[in-house]
Design a protein around this motif. Structure first.
Motif, short mmCIF file in Angstrom:
data_model
loop_
_atom_site.label_atom_id
_atom_site.label_comp_id
_atom_site.label_asym_id
_atom_site.label_seq_id
_atom_site.Cartn_x
_atom_site.Cartn_y
_atom_site.Cartn_z
N PRO A 96 -50.88 31.19 -3.51
CA PRO A 96 -51.24 31.72 -2.19
C PRO A 96 -50.70 30.85 -1.07
O PRO A 96 -50.42 29.66 -1.25
N SER A 97 -50.61 31.44 0.12
CA SER A 97 -50.17 30.69 1.29
C SER A 97 -51.32 29.93 1.94
O SER A 97 -51.11 28.96 2.65
N PHE A 98 -52.56 30.37 1.70
CA PHE A 98 -53.74 29.71 2.27
C PHE A 98 -54.68 29.34 1.12
O PHE A 98 -55.40 30.18 0.58
N HIS A 99 -54.67 28.07 0.72
CA HIS A 99 -55.37 27.63 -0.49
C HIS A 99 -56.89 27.62 -0.35
O HIS A 99 -57.59 27.66 -1.36
N ASN A 100 -57.41 27.54 0.87
CA ASN A 100 -58.86 27.50 1.06
C ASN A 100 -59.46 28.88 1.29
O ASN A 100 -60.60 29.01 1.74
N GLY A 101 -58.68 29.91 0.97
CA GLY A 101 -59.15 31.28 1.21
C GLY A 101 -60.39 31.65 0.42
O GLY A 101 -61.26 32.36 0.92
N LEU A 102 -60.50 31.17 -0.82
CA LEU A 102 -61.66 31.52 -1.64
C LEU A 102 -62.95 30.92 -1.07
O LEU A 102 -64.01 31.54 -1.12
N THR A 103 -62.84 29.70 -0.55
CA THR A 103 -64.01 29.06 0.04
C THR A 103 -64.52 29.86 1.23
O THR A 103 -65.73 30.11 1.37
#
Length: 522
Positions: A96-103
């Motif tokens: 993904p381009s935004f790694h903290n999306g799941l948080t």
């Protein structure tokens, strides 16, 4: 024979007359918010309900609720941690381009869940959320394991968190509103389920991730990276089992304190006498005693003034918000509680975000760094967190620790000390030891705050106030994920700021206007 019903009626009327006098004796201080209520009728009825609950005492029904409501605590912590546990391995696969999306997805789901389930608890009752919230969480947690890409995974994480997000709101309210006053400290102890949920998440990670994960340096596909999916399947299946147990082990009836705000006095009596009869306990509460108090809202000129004319409306929500500021003292209490949830919601996630990078820049040795060691240590740390609420429960029940407020002050200050000391960690053993100590001490404060919040909120508006409090906590979690993405994580300044926030938490706890120790929740 024909005279018996008349005699019985006269006795009930005499009994009712005697208990009308209780309207003048309710402000005795036995009920925590008795002096803050603007509705003496509702106040009197809650006083009678508390008497009946104390008369019945602690029963196997309460023991079942302790476990079944604890499932909600465990689910909240378990699902919140699962997304952070599997995020790195899922990111290797999906890039993904935004790694903290799941948080952010998890905290958004929990934010909306806390506000939705908390508000509806005051509008349609506690029972609905109790029965269905875990089921919703389990379904989407299982489906999350089959996600084909990062965006879909984030969506299912959010939906699963929406279901679990209301549990911390409802579980405490439901348990508290059935609990005898001498056992209210069990509300603090119930937070041990939070640590148990974290432990289960860590154990599943330890079982699956080391053996079914792709290497960081090599190719990563669905075929060689099933571990994080197995973690979702296992946790989702466990939550599903817990959701089934909730509706089969106990057929929960609506709580008496919600029913009395609805004006359903007969249902209140049926619920409490039903428990008393089943477990052969005394219960002197009668419908005549409740109806003798009058009609809720008479003193304020509005019948059933805790609800609007239309339940599903902005006016209904506004009534519950106003109820949280009914008097100056209640308003100060509500504001300080919400502020505390903001502080803890920012301090702890940010500390976890900044600390690892900062320690690495100081030359800390974290050990071999293998997945086996990582998840083994993770399970050990979370196991230590279970015992913080156990100690907190003991402290809350003892006058020597100044009740709930004193327990929170002590917990916050000890955690602050360990946080400052942790910046000096240099070895893997020190890292594990201090992390265990922080997990233990932090849960002393957290567990007490979780219990204190519903204890001091008015019963008619308890779900709304509790939902907003936990919602504010989730807002801070979202902010921590954004800050982690764009801030410099190698500077020590944010770490010291986060540790200093615990001093503020201790000060706020010390000035809370209400102390539940020795009083009954209203």
């Amino acid at each position: 024979m024909a005279d018996f019903p008349a005699d019985s009626q006269r006795e009930d009327e005499k009994d009712a007359e005697e208990h009308r006098a209780e309207l003048t004796s309710v402000s005795s201080g036995a009920d925590l918010l008795s002096r803050e209520s603007l509705d003496p009728v509702l106040n009197a009825k809650i006083h009678l309900i508390n008497d009946a609950i104390d008369e019945i005492g602690f029963t196997p029904y309460h023991a079942k609720l302790f476990c079944l409501n604890g499932f909600g605590y465990a689910t909240d912590s378990l699902l919140l941690l699962v997304q952070s546990i599997i995020a790195s391995q899922a990111a290797l696969e999906f890039k993904p381009s935004f790694h903290n999306g799941l948080t952010i997805a998890a905290y958004v789901g929990m934010l909306v869940g806390a506000l939705f389930w908390g508000t509806t608890a005051d509008i349609i009752g506690r029972r609905t959320a109790f029965n269905y919230s875990l089921l919703i969480s389990s379904i989407f947690a299982i489906v999350a394991g089959a996600s084909p890409n990062w965006v879909v995974l984030g969506l299912f994480v959010c939906l699963s968190a929406f279901g679990s997000g209301g549990n911390l709101v409802l579980d405490t309210a439901v348990f508290l509103e059935y609990l005898p006053s001498k056992k209210q400290w069990l509300l603090t102890l119930m937070a041990m389920w939070w640590g148990l949920g974290q432990l289960i998440a860590g154990l599943f990670a330890w079982a699956f991730l080391p053996n079914f994960s792709c290497p960081e340096a090599g190719p990563c596909t669905r075929a060689n990276n099933q571990g994080w999916r197995y973690v979702w399947y296992a946790n989702g299946a466990l939550v599903f089992v817990m959701s089934i147990l909730r509706v089969t082990v106990v057929r929960l009836k609506e709580t008496p304190k919600f029913l009395v705000t609805e004006g359903r006095d007969e249902a209140v009596v049926d619920v409490l006498t039903g428990i008393a009869t089943k477990y052969n306990r005394p219960c002197s509460l009668t419908l005549a005693r409740l109806t003798a108090c009058g009609v809720t809202g008479e003193a304020t000129g509005r019948v059933h003034n805790v609800h609007a004319r239309t339940r599903i409306s902005f006016a209904e929500i506004l009534i519950h918000l106003k109820g949280l500021f009914e008097t100056r003292r209640v308003g100060i209490s509500t504001s300080l509680i919400w502020f505390s949830w903001l502080l803890i919601g920012l301090a702890y996630p940010l500390y976890n975000v900044f600390l690892p990078t900062y320690l690495k820049t100081r030359g800390t040795d974290f050990g071999d760094g293998s997945q086996f060691t990582t998840w083994r240590n993770y399970a050990i740390v979370n196991a230590c967190g279970i015992f913080g609420p156990v100690l907190a429960g003991y402290m809350c029940a003892s006058k020597y620790f100044w009740g709930r407020r004193g327990t929170m002050v002590i917990g916050a200050l000890i955690t602050m000390v360990f946080f400052f000391c942790y910046t000096q960690v240099r070895t893997a053993a020190q890292n594990l030891g201090f992390t265990c100590a922080i997990s233990f001490c932090l849960n002393i404060y957290y567990a007490t705050l979780y219990a204190y919040t519903p204890e001091v909120l008015p019963s008619a508006h308890r779900g709304t106030g509790n939902g907003i409090a936990i919602g504010l906590n989730r807002v801070m979690g979202i902010m921590s994920a954004v800050i982690a993405t764009y801030a410099n994580t190698s500077t020590p300044v944010p770490i010291y700021i986060c540790a200093a926030l615990y001093i503020v938490m201790a000060i706020v706890a010390a000035v809370f206007p209400f102390e539940p120790y020795g009083s009954r929740s209203s």
